[in-house]
Design an enzyme around this catalytic site. Structure first.
Site, PDB file in Angstrom:
ATOM      1  CB  CYS A  24      53.794 123.991  96.134  1.00 50.13           C
ATOM      2  SG  CYS A  24      52.037 124.353  96.075  1.00 50.13           S
ATOM      3  N   PRO A  25      53.385 124.916  92.907  1.00 47.47           N
ATOM      4  CG  PRO A  25      51.883 125.924  91.371  1.00 47.47           C
ATOM      5  CD  PRO A  25      53.206 126.130  92.093  1.00 47.47           C
TER       6      PRO A  25
END
Length: 85
Positions: A24-25
């Site tokens: 992430c992200p």
């Protein structure tokens, strides 16, 4: 006819993003970029190895208005299907 191993899914989709090994992200950013290049109603398949992507894509779909059609966990991979709004 081919037989798929247990846990695999056959699904029609228009584009695929391979986000394996990304945290992430990055899976969300790759999906966002792909969706921007797609037509309304088309389906995007995203394959991730980040366990947190399950929650991330649920939140992403709510925030963006894209439909989260299905999420599948197959061993260490998390597969998400989004329909472009």
């Amino acid at each position: 006819m081919t037989s798929e191993p247990t846990g695999m899914i056959l699904e029609e989709y228009d584009r695929e993003v391979d986000a394996r090994g990304l945290a992430c992200p990055l899976p969300i950013l790759r999906a966002k970029k792909a969706l921007a290049e797609m037509q309304s109603g088309q389906i995007l398949k995203i394959v991730c190895t980040d366990r947190g992507s399950v929650r991330d894509f649920q939140a992403f779909a709510k925030q963006t208005g894209n439909d989260l059609l299905r999420q599948v966990t197959a061993e260490t991979e998390y597969v998400h299907f989004l329909r472009r709004r």
